[in-house]
Design an enzyme around this catalytic site. Structure first.
Site, PDB file in Angstrom:
ATOM      1  N   THR A 189      41.659  32.833  57.767  1.00 55.25           N
ATOM      2  CA  THR A 189      43.183  33.040  56.805  1.00 55.25           C
ATOM      3  C   THR A 189      43.756  32.676  55.805  1.00 55.25           C
ATOM      4  O   THR A 189      44.336  31.498  55.905  1.00 55.25           O
ATOM      5  CB  THR A 189      44.301  32.716  58.039  1.00 55.25           C
ATOM      6  OG1 THR A 189      44.449  32.004  58.641  1.00 55.25           O
ATOM      7  CG2 THR A 189      43.524  33.838  58.914  1.00 55.25           C
ATOM      8  N   GLU A 219      49.638  34.751  56.840  1.00 52.48           N
ATOM      9  CA  GLU A 219      47.838  34.404  56.749  1.00 52.48           C
ATOM     10  C   GLU A 219      47.025  36.121  56.772  1.00 52.48           C
ATOM     11  O   GLU A 219      47.571  36.944  57.655  1.00 52.48           O
ATOM     12  CB  GLU A 219      48.175  33.671  57.281  1.00 52.48           C
ATOM     13  CG  GLU A 219      49.019  32.674  58.526  1.00 52.48           C
ATOM     14  CD  GLU A 219      48.370  32.011  59.613  1.00 52.48           C
ATOM     15  OE1 GLU A 219      47.250  32.150  60.078  1.00 52.48           O
ATOM     16  OE2 GLU A 219      48.961  31.689  60.051  1.00 52.48           O
TER      17      GLU A 219
HETATM   18  C1  LIG Z   1      45.421  39.610  62.269  1.00 55.07           C
HETATM   19  C2  LIG Z   1      45.480  38.757  63.686  1.00 55.07           C
HETATM   20  C3  LIG Z   1      46.917  38.719  64.410  1.00 55.07           C
HETATM   21  C4  LIG Z   1      47.190  37.870  65.047  1.00 55.07           C
HETATM   22  N1  LIG Z   1      47.848  37.428  66.229  1.00 55.07           N
HETATM   23  C5  LIG Z   1      48.664  36.017  66.422  1.00 55.07           C
HETATM   24  C6  LIG Z   1      48.918  36.175  68.079  1.00 55.07           C
HETATM   25  O1  LIG Z   1      49.408  36.571  68.257  1.00 55.07           O
HETATM   26  N2  LIG Z   1      49.999  35.246  68.322  1.00 55.07           N
HETATM   27  C7  LIG Z   1      49.658  33.985  67.911  1.00 55.07           C
HETATM   28  O2  LIG Z   1      49.869  32.868  68.334  1.00 55.07           O
HETATM   29  N3  LIG Z   1      48.841  33.434  66.404  1.00 55.07           N
HETATM   30  C8  LIG Z   1      48.462  34.951  65.739  1.00 55.07           C
HETATM   31  N4  LIG Z   1      47.818  35.336  64.096  1.00 55.07           N
HETATM   32  C9  LIG Z   1      48.022  33.842  64.006  1.00 55.07           C
HETATM   33  C10 LIG Z   1      46.359  32.648  64.271  1.00 55.07           C
HETATM   34  O3  LIG Z   1      47.002  32.137  65.404  1.00 55.07           O
HETATM   35  C11 LIG Z   1      46.882  31.947  63.075  1.00 55.07           C
HETATM   36  O4  LIG Z   1      46.170  32.633  62.057  1.00 55.07           O
HETATM   37  C12 LIG Z   1      45.683  30.430  63.023  1.00 55.07           C
HETATM   38  O5  LIG Z   1      46.837  29.703  63.860  1.00 55.07           O
HETATM   39  C13 LIG Z   1      44.954  30.023  61.713  1.00 55.07           C
HETATM   40  O6  LIG Z   1      45.895  28.680  61.542  1.00 55.07           O
HETATM   41  P1  LIG Z   1      45.419  28.141  59.650  1.00 55.07           P
HETATM   42  O7  LIG Z   1      45.374  29.047  58.620  1.00 55.07           O
HETATM   43  O8  LIG Z   1      46.795  27.680  59.934  1.00 55.07           O
HETATM   44  O9  LIG Z   1      44.899  27.382  60.656  1.00 55.07           O
HETATM   45  C14 LIG Z   1      46.662  35.894  63.849  1.00 55.07           C
HETATM   46  C15 LIG Z   1      46.169  36.089  62.989  1.00 55.07           C
HETATM   47  C16 LIG Z   1      45.672  36.973  62.797  1.00 55.07           C
HETATM   48  C17 LIG Z   1      45.168  36.415  61.462  1.00 55.07           C
HETATM   49  N1  LIG Z   2      37.599  36.441  54.507  1.00 57.13           N
HETATM   50  C1  LIG Z   2      38.395  35.577  54.527  1.00 57.13           C
HETATM   51  N2  LIG Z   2      39.366  35.881  54.651  1.00 57.13           N
HETATM   52  C2  LIG Z   2      40.156  34.577  54.178  1.00 57.13           C
HETATM   53  N3  LIG Z   2      40.387  33.550  53.532  1.00 57.13           N
HETATM   54  C3  LIG Z   2      38.906  32.806  53.419  1.00 57.13           C
HETATM   55  C4  LIG Z   2      37.623  34.112  53.902  1.00 57.13           C
HETATM   56  N4  LIG Z   2      36.491  33.707  54.105  1.00 57.13           N
HETATM   57  C5  LIG Z   2      36.711  32.195  53.025  1.00 57.13           C
HETATM   58  N5  LIG Z   2      38.098  32.148  53.006  1.00 57.13           N
HETATM   59  C6  LIG Z   2      38.879  30.875  52.941  1.00 57.13           C
HETATM   60  O1  LIG Z   2      39.395  30.163  53.656  1.00 57.13           O
HETATM   61  C7  LIG Z   2      40.257  29.862  54.277  1.00 57.13           C
HETATM   62  C8  LIG Z   2      41.142  29.984  54.868  1.00 57.13           C
HETATM   63  O2  LIG Z   2      40.314  28.827  55.990  1.00 57.13           O
HETATM   64  P1  LIG Z   2      41.729  29.149  56.962  1.00 57.13           P
HETATM   65  O3  LIG Z   2      40.514  28.098  58.672  1.00 57.13           O
HETATM   66  O4  LIG Z   2      43.115  29.594  57.921  1.00 57.13           O
HETATM   67  O5  LIG Z   2      41.870  27.394  57.622  1.00 57.13           O
HETATM   68  P2  LIG Z   2      43.209  27.509  56.594  1.00 57.13           P
HETATM   69  O6  LIG Z   2      43.834  26.642  57.680  1.00 57.13           O
HETATM   70  O7  LIG Z   2      43.802  26.426  54.956  1.00 57.13           O
HETATM   71  O8  LIG Z   2      44.305  28.341  56.009  1.00 57.13           O
HETATM   72  C9  LIG Z   2      40.922  30.449  52.772  1.00 57.13           C
HETATM   73  O9  LIG Z   2      42.099  29.149  52.289  1.00 57.13           O
HETATM   74  C10 LIG Z   2      39.847  31.584  51.914  1.00 57.13           C
HETATM   75  O10 LIG Z   2      39.658  29.822  51.287  1.00 57.13           O
HETATM   76 MG   LIG Z   3      44.454  30.265  57.500  1.00 59.70          MG
END
Ligand SMILES: Cc1cc2nc3c(=O)[nH]c(=O)nc-3n(C[C@H](O)[C@H](O)[C@H](O)COP(=O)(O)O)c2cc1C
Ligand SMILES: Nc1ncnc2c1ncn2[C@@H]1O[C@H](COP(=O)(O)OP(=O)(O)O)[C@@H](O)[C@H]1O
Ligand SMILES: [Mg+2]
Length: 162
Positions: free
Chosen positions: A34, A86
């Site tokens: 994300t 995200e």
């Molecule tokens: C489509 C989508 C749905 C999500 N739904 C939830 C949810 O219902 N509950 C939740 O705690 N996190 C939800 N998340 C968030 C994830 O927990 C989050 O992307 C994950 O913690 C990664 O975080 P980071 O980018 O900080 O590593 C969702 C993320 C996405 C993309």
């Molecule tokens: N399809 C994709 N959608 C979103 N982010 C992507 C995708 N492919 C690669 N990325 C890269 O992955 C990163 C996010 O990874 P993630 O594991 O969520 O780490 P963070 O906790 O730093 O957000 C984005 O910031 C982007 O640079």
């Molecule tokens: Mg992320």
């Protein structure tokens, strides 16, 4: 006003911002990276836009426009104290794009954020969201947003270098 009306009043919602590092929880390893927005973009969201899971269109820099899902809120499973926004883009990128400008158009709402008993159930809920979003984005009313000048402007801007 019913909650759904409140949310829909703001859609489509367009915004852009630089991609920053998230909490590094390894969503990438789970197959669902994300791209996180900075705090400032999150703070600029309309005050009455509900937290939850939305879908729409996204592009990176001046790149192609792809389907996306976006989570806005506190991630109850992880109990974040800071609200985040995200975006998972339904496209395989050759490399990470931290620091680049992410352009998003949110067109619809899927569900509220939820807590889950296990990581597996969080992942399958997200995978369900992705499938649902892919289907809904094929509707003509949503497809037309993909062609919106919002994305064209970001292209010409970058190409012309200003
Ligand atoms: C489509 C989508 C749905 C999500 N739904 C939830 C949810 O219902 N509950 C939740 O705690 N996190 C939800 N998340 C968030 C994830 O927990 C989050 O992307 C994950 O913690 C990664 O975080 P980071 O980018 O900080 O590593 C969702 C993320 C996405 C993309
Ligand atoms: N399809 C994709 N959608 C979103 N982010 C992507 C995708 N492919 C690669 N990325 C890269 O992955 C990163 C996010 O990874 P993630 O594991 O969520 O780490 P963070 O906790 O730093 O957000 C984005 O910031 C982007 O640079
Ligand atoms: Mg992320």
């Amino acid at each position: 006003m019913p909650l759904a009306d409140c949310i829909m009043r703001h859609l489509p919602y367009f915004c852009r911002g630089q991609v920053v590092h998230g909490f590094g929880r390894g969503s990438k390893q789970l197959g669902i990276p994300t791209a996180n927005f900075p705090e400032q973009v999150v703070d600029n969201l309309p005050a009455d836009i509900s937290t939850g899971i939305y879908y729409g269109w996204a592009s990176v820099g001046s790149g192609d426009v792809h389907k996306m899902v976006v989570s806005i809120g506190w991630n109850p499973y992880y109990k974040n104290t800071k609200k985040s926004m995200e975006t998972h883009i339904m496209h395989t990128f050759k490399e990470d794009f931290y620091g680049e400008i992410l352009n998003v158009a949110i067109v619809g709402y899927l569900r509220p954020e939820k807590n889950f008993d296990s990581l597996e159930s969080l992942i399958s809920a997200i995978q369900g969201d992705i499938e649902e979003a892919k289907k809904r984005l094929d509707l003509p009313e949503h497809l037309k947003i993909k062609e919106d000048s919002f994305f064209q402007v970001s292209r010409s801007k970058t190409i012309n270098g200003h």
